[in-house]
Scaffold this motif. Sequence first.
Motif, PDB file in Angstrom:
ATOM      1  N   GLY A 119     102.460  67.447  15.207  1.00 23.14           N
ATOM      2  CA  GLY A 119     103.779  67.609  14.623  1.00 23.14           C
ATOM      3  C   GLY A 119     103.936  66.898  13.291  1.00 23.14           C
ATOM      4  O   GLY A 119     104.757  67.279  12.456  1.00 23.14           O
ATOM      5  N   LEU A 120     103.123  65.856  13.073  1.00 19.05           N
ATOM      6  CA  LEU A 120     103.141  65.124  11.800  1.00 19.05           C
ATOM      7  C   LEU A 120     102.238  65.755  10.749  1.00 19.05           C
ATOM      8  O   LEU A 120     102.273  65.354   9.593  1.00 19.05           O
ATOM      9  N   GLY A 121     101.393  66.727  11.169  1.00 12.97           N
ATOM     10  CA  GLY A 121     100.519  67.399  10.210  1.00 12.97           C
ATOM     11  C   GLY A 121      99.037  67.294  10.496  1.00 12.97           C
ATOM     12  O   GLY A 121      98.222  67.812   9.741  1.00 12.97           O
ATOM     13  N   ALA A 122      98.652  66.628  11.589  1.00 14.26           N
ATOM     14  CA  ALA A 122      97.234  66.551  11.964  1.00 14.26           C
ATOM     15  C   ALA A 122      96.807  67.861  12.623  1.00 14.26           C
ATOM     16  O   ALA A 122      97.637  68.630  13.107  1.00 14.26           O
ATOM     17  N   PRO A 132      84.040  60.017  33.497  1.00 21.54           N
ATOM     18  CA  PRO A 132      84.379  58.588  33.569  1.00 21.54           C
ATOM     19  C   PRO A 132      84.137  57.846  32.243  1.00 21.54           C
ATOM     20  O   PRO A 132      84.697  56.784  32.014  1.00 21.54           O
ATOM     21  N   ALA A 133      83.332  58.421  31.369  1.00 23.04           N
ATOM     22  CA  ALA A 133      83.043  57.761  30.080  1.00 23.04           C
ATOM     23  C   ALA A 133      84.163  57.960  29.069  1.00 23.04           C
ATOM     24  O   ALA A 133      84.194  57.283  28.050  1.00 23.04           O
ATOM     25  N   GLY A 134      85.084  58.894  29.327  1.00 20.26           N
ATOM     26  CA  GLY A 134      86.211  59.052  28.421  1.00 20.26           C
ATOM     27  C   GLY A 134      86.552  60.481  28.069  1.00 20.26           C
ATOM     28  O   GLY A 134      85.751  61.399  28.243  1.00 20.26           O
ATOM     29  N   HIS A 135      87.762  60.653  27.591  1.00 16.32           N
ATOM     30  CA  HIS A 135      88.288  61.949  27.168  1.00 16.32           C
ATOM     31  C   HIS A 135      89.007  61.699  25.849  1.00 16.32           C
ATOM     32  O   HIS A 135      89.875  60.830  25.762  1.00 16.32           O
ATOM     33  N   TRP A 136      88.653  62.437  24.798  1.00 16.46           N
ATOM     34  CA  TRP A 136      89.273  62.236  23.497  1.00 16.46           C
ATOM     35  C   TRP A 136      89.218  63.490  22.655  1.00 16.46           C
ATOM     36  O   TRP A 136      88.509  64.434  22.980  1.00 16.46           O
ATOM     37  N   TRP A 137      90.002  63.477  21.592  1.00 16.38           N
ATOM     38  CA  TRP A 137      90.028  64.551  20.603  1.00 16.38           C
ATOM     39  C   TRP A 137      89.579  64.013  19.266  1.00 16.38           C
ATOM     40  O   TRP A 137      89.956  62.903  18.868  1.00 16.38           O
ATOM     41  N   VAL A 138      88.771  64.810  18.553  1.00 14.42           N
ATOM     42  CA  VAL A 138      88.548  64.572  17.130  1.00 14.42           C
ATOM     43  C   VAL A 138      89.619  65.390  16.419  1.00 14.42           C
ATOM     44  O   VAL A 138      89.806  66.568  16.727  1.00 14.42           O
ATOM     45  N   MET A 139      90.338  64.728  15.514  1.00 16.34           N
ATOM     46  CA  MET A 139      91.405  65.392  14.768  1.00 16.34           C
ATOM     47  C   MET A 139      91.192  65.136  13.280  1.00 16.34           C
ATOM     48  O   MET A 139      90.331  64.332  12.906  1.00 16.34           O
ATOM     49  N   GLN A 140      91.967  65.826  12.461  1.00  6.23           N
ATOM     50  CA  GLN A 140      91.951  65.596  11.015  1.00  6.23           C
ATOM     51  C   GLN A 140      93.374  65.312  10.548  1.00  6.23           C
ATOM     52  O   GLN A 140      94.324  65.952  11.022  1.00  6.23           O
ATOM     53  N   ASP A 141      93.494  64.361   9.616  1.00  9.77           N
ATOM     54  CA  ASP A 141      94.797  64.102   9.013  1.00  9.77           C
ATOM     55  C   ASP A 141      95.093  65.211   8.004  1.00  9.77           C
ATOM     56  O   ASP A 141      94.260  66.111   7.817  1.00  9.77           O
ATOM     57  N   PRO A 142      96.248  65.197   7.345  1.00  9.56           N
ATOM     58  CA  PRO A 142      96.582  66.300   6.437  1.00  9.56           C
ATOM     59  C   PRO A 142      95.609  66.512   5.271  1.00  9.56           C
ATOM     60  O   PRO A 142      95.595  67.586   4.674  1.00  9.56           O
ATOM     61  N   GLU A 143      94.775  65.521   4.947  1.00  6.83           N
ATOM     62  CA  GLU A 143      93.792  65.689   3.876  1.00  6.83           C
ATOM     63  C   GLU A 143      92.391  65.957   4.410  1.00  6.83           C
ATOM     64  O   GLU A 143      91.426  65.978   3.660  1.00  6.83           O
ATOM     65  N   GLY A 144      92.257  66.131   5.728  1.00 11.66           N
ATOM     66  CA  GLY A 144      90.967  66.489   6.304  1.00 11.66           C
ATOM     67  C   GLY A 144      90.118  65.311   6.747  1.00 11.66           C
ATOM     68  O   GLY A 144      88.963  65.514   7.146  1.00 11.66           O
TER      69      GLY A 144
END
Length: 150
Positions: A119-122, A132-144
Amino acid sequence: MALNWKLVIDTADAPVLADFWAAALGYEVEDPSALIEQLLSAGHLPAEAVLEHRGSKTFRGYAAIRHPDDPYDPTSGVGQGRRLLFQDVPEAKSGKNRLHIDVHSEPGGLDELVGRLEGLGATRVREFDKGPAGHWWVMQDPEGNEFCVA
């Protein structure tokens, strides 16, 4: 002895990216307007080195954010703790970041945080679920710029 540091991020539009990261992390955008007024009135800073962003004067090509609980200099607005500095550079981002920020959600709040950041632009890039080792997302900010959300 431990050293003080700040993370510097190259940008195309420093004030806009500072706004994104301040909202994303719950940090405060530094306000150097008092220092800028002093420098302008003393003739130590040319007017073209200043721009107005969201009703405040800031240094052209630079913006910074700081953790709201950390100390800061009230004259310059410069944080003296956890801090990100954004600086405009002429070249565009090319390739993957060699350094990135990991943003941590509250327990069970990953989906909500990812949605708020979108919602902020990512943008979402790739999801990782390692059980069990984890769950995550790779994201990009508005400039990539890549960052992880876990």
